[in-house]
Design a protein around this motif. Structure first.
Motif, PDB file in Angstrom:
ATOM      1  N   LEU A  36       2.377   1.705  -3.590  1.00  0.00           N
ATOM      2  CA  LEU A  36       1.387   2.046  -4.602  1.00  0.00           C
ATOM      3  C   LEU A  36       0.517   3.223  -4.213  1.00  0.00           C
ATOM      4  O   LEU A  36      -0.438   3.564  -4.923  1.00  0.00           O
ATOM      5  CB  LEU A  36       0.511   0.826  -4.909  1.00  0.00           C
ATOM      6  CG  LEU A  36       1.258  -0.406  -5.433  1.00  0.00           C
ATOM      7  CD1 LEU A  36       0.293  -1.545  -5.674  1.00  0.00           C
ATOM      8  CD2 LEU A  36       2.021  -0.080  -6.704  1.00  0.00           C
TER       9      LEU A  36
ATOM     10  N   GLY B 204      -1.730   3.604  -1.923  1.00  0.00           N
ATOM     11  CA  GLY B 204      -3.111   3.313  -1.559  1.00  0.00           C
ATOM     12  C   GLY B 204      -3.302   3.275  -0.048  1.00  0.00           C
ATOM     13  O   GLY B 204      -2.362   3.390   0.724  1.00  0.00           O
TER      14      GLY B 204
ATOM     15  N   SER C 283       1.039   5.308  -8.381  1.00  0.00           N
ATOM     16  CA  SER C 283      -0.181   5.776  -7.731  1.00  0.00           C
ATOM     17  C   SER C 283      -1.306   4.790  -8.016  1.00  0.00           C
ATOM     18  O   SER C 283      -1.200   3.944  -8.911  1.00  0.00           O
ATOM     19  CB  SER C 283      -0.565   7.162  -8.248  1.00  0.00           C
ATOM     20  OG  SER C 283      -0.938   7.083  -9.614  1.00  0.00           O
ATOM     21  N   THR C 284      -2.387   4.921  -7.262  1.00  0.00           N
ATOM     22  CA  THR C 284      -3.534   4.055  -7.537  1.00  0.00           C
ATOM     23  C   THR C 284      -4.100   4.343  -8.924  1.00  0.00           C
ATOM     24  O   THR C 284      -4.632   3.449  -9.581  1.00  0.00           O
ATOM     25  CB  THR C 284      -4.625   4.249  -6.467  1.00  0.00           C
ATOM     26  OG1 THR C 284      -4.942   5.645  -6.356  1.00  0.00           O
ATOM     27  CG2 THR C 284      -4.159   3.727  -5.117  1.00  0.00           C
ATOM     28  N   GLU C 285      -3.971   5.593  -9.388  1.00  0.00           N
ATOM     29  CA  GLU C 285      -4.422   5.924 -10.743  1.00  0.00           C
ATOM     30  C   GLU C 285      -3.592   5.174 -11.782  1.00  0.00           C
ATOM     31  O   GLU C 285      -4.122   4.697 -12.787  1.00  0.00           O
ATOM     32  CB  GLU C 285      -4.335   7.430 -10.987  1.00  0.00           C
ATOM     33  CG  GLU C 285      -5.321   8.266 -10.193  1.00  0.00           C
ATOM     34  CD  GLU C 285      -4.884   8.480  -8.745  1.00  0.00           C
ATOM     35  OE1 GLU C 285      -3.712   8.148  -8.421  1.00  0.00           O
ATOM     36  OE2 GLU C 285      -5.702   8.954  -7.944  1.00  0.00           O
TER      37      GLU C 285
ATOM     38  N   LYS D 217     -11.107   2.139  -5.864  1.00  0.00           N
ATOM     39  CA  LYS D 217     -10.349   1.381  -6.859  1.00  0.00           C
ATOM     40  C   LYS D 217      -8.892   1.814  -6.805  1.00  0.00           C
ATOM     41  O   LYS D 217      -8.613   3.004  -6.665  1.00  0.00           O
ATOM     42  CB  LYS D 217     -10.910   1.639  -8.263  1.00  0.00           C
ATOM     43  CG  LYS D 217     -12.332   1.145  -8.464  1.00  0.00           C
ATOM     44  CD  LYS D 217     -12.792   1.439  -9.888  1.00  0.00           C
ATOM     45  CE  LYS D 217     -14.210   0.962 -10.114  1.00  0.00           C
ATOM     46  NZ  LYS D 217     -14.669   1.217 -11.491  1.00  0.00           N
TER      47      LYS D 217
ATOM     48  N   SER E 269       0.826  -1.210   0.000  1.00  0.00           N
ATOM     49  CA  SER E 269       0.000   0.000   0.000  1.00  0.00           C
ATOM     50  C   SER E 269       0.858   1.257   0.000  1.00  0.00           C
ATOM     51  O   SER E 269       0.504   2.259  -0.635  1.00  0.00           O
ATOM     52  CB  SER E 269      -0.933   0.003   1.213  1.00  0.00           C
ATOM     53  OG  SER E 269      -0.214   0.182   2.421  1.00  0.00           O
TER      54      SER E 269
ATOM     55  N   ASN F 265      -7.989   0.530  -0.131  1.00  0.00           N
ATOM     56  CA  ASN F 265      -7.503  -0.127  -1.339  1.00  0.00           C
ATOM     57  C   ASN F 265      -6.963  -1.520  -1.071  1.00  0.00           C
ATOM     58  O   ASN F 265      -7.106  -2.412  -1.903  1.00  0.00           O
ATOM     59  CB  ASN F 265      -6.399   0.718  -1.992  1.00  0.00           C
ATOM     60  CG  ASN F 265      -6.886   2.074  -2.458  1.00  0.00           C
ATOM     61  OD1 ASN F 265      -6.481   3.106  -1.919  1.00  0.00           O
ATOM     62  ND2 ASN F 265      -7.766   2.087  -3.450  1.00  0.00           N
TER      63      ASN F 265
END
Length: 340
Positions: A72, A74, A211-213, A151, A69, A113
């Motif tokens: 990334l 999140g 990133s989560t994007e 997401k 996490s 996430n």
């Protein structure tokens, strides 16, 4: 340099392989000796699946998903499953506020996430059922209202294979919802020495690499990876061989497998192979991608007979025979034709 810059070293990656390899390298700076698990976690994220980990305590399962996490970017949530847990402890509930005279919705810890469901088999059936909607539908329903989860969303559930007291075995329908079941073993002596060395040193500073994007974008790219019909046929043949081993000359397995893999097995194998191909820098799937992931995708979908369990036969032993028989020349020919 401000605090954010000290902890974030994220670059915009146009090449998914470069971005994913950067994230994987950062994970390996913290987690020692679990390279296969780390790769499978990234594959599960790209494929939109969930992971069931089986291993004794102390093998860095919590640290792994917490580090994931951080790398990334999140949010991380951890739930320790116990027999007295109720569904509202997991998904949330409605709370009456005397000062306002209204009911407010308090969302539960699943709204993150990355969810670590620690010792999931200690939770009673109602809690497991609530988690099933979370995993499958990516949403929670409270008092008739639906709340979507963020997401990306990954459930990493753990269970302890050496302790059965006070546990509720997961029903086959729920186990089938996990993309992978990973068996986490002890590290080697050299790896354990590295673990001890890091434990007595200052903790490594984890840097955000994606990133989560970025991850959502890579998920879209993963779904576009080309899969030839022969590769699909290979994945389906693997699943079918666990249901009808005699058709493939595996007559010795007929008395060992009670129920073979459901259609979710081949579906998950192909989707995971798409993610693995992206991670390996290809825009097409080869049969080896399916074969490399087959045991992780199928082992928890097999129900063995009492004879097999009594003789100490493992699902992995049977899958090795299936892969040898169904794979072989067919896998090599398919890979060669697609590569050409």
């Amino acid at each position: 340099m401000d605090e954010h810059e000290e902890h974030t070293d994220r670059i915009e990656y146009d090449d998914p392989r470069a971005g994913l390899e950067s994230a994987l390298y950062e994970l390996k700076r913290v987690i020692v000796g679990q390279d296969a698990m780390l790769e499978r976690l990234l594959v599960a994220l790209l494929a939109g699946g969930h992971v069931l980990l089986e291993g004794v305590p102390g093998l860095a399962k919590t640290l792994t998903i917490k580090t994931l996490s951080d790398v990334l970017g999140g949010s991380f949530r951890r739930v320790q499953f116990t027999p007295d847990l109720v569904p509202s402890d997991l998904v949330g509930t409605r709370i009456y506020r005397p000062d306002t005279g209204r009911f407010d919705t308090e969302l539960g810890p699943v709204f993150g996430n990355f969810l670590l469901a620690d010792e999931i088999n200690r939770a009673p059936a109602k809690v497991q059922s609530a988690l099933l909607e979370v995993m499958q539908e990516r949403q929670v329903t409270i008092a008739g209202e639906t709340y979507p989860l963020p997401k990306p969303f990954l459930v990493m559930a753990t269970q302890n294979p050496i302790e059965n007291e006070g546990t509720y075995p997961l029903p086959e329908a729920q186990v089938d919802r996990f993309l992978f079941k990973l068996l986490v073993d002890y590290p080697t002596v050299g790896e354990e020495a590295a673990v001890v060395g890091r434990a007595i040193s200052p903790p490594a500073m984890v840097r955000e690499k994606l990133s989560t994007e970025d991850l959502v974008r890579y998920q879209e790219l993963s779904r576009r990876v080309y899969v030839d019909r022969d590769v699909i046929g290979y994945a389906v043949a693997l699943g079918d061989a666990t249901r009808h081993p005699g058709k493939y000359g595996l007559h010795e397995l007929e008395g060992l497998i009670e129920f073979g893999a459901s259609p979710r097995g081949p579906i998950g194998a192909v989707q995971a192979a798409q993610a693995l191909a992206l991670l390996r820098g290809r825009n097409h799937v080869v049969a080896e991608d399916v074969a490399d992931l087959a045991a992780d995708v199928l082992r928890h979908r097999l129900v063995l007979t009492y004879d097999a369990l009594g003789d100490g036969v493992r699902a992995d032993d049977l899958l090795d025979r299936v892969l040898d028989r169904v794979g072989g020349v067919k896998a090599a020919q398919t890979t060669e034709r697609i590569a050409a």
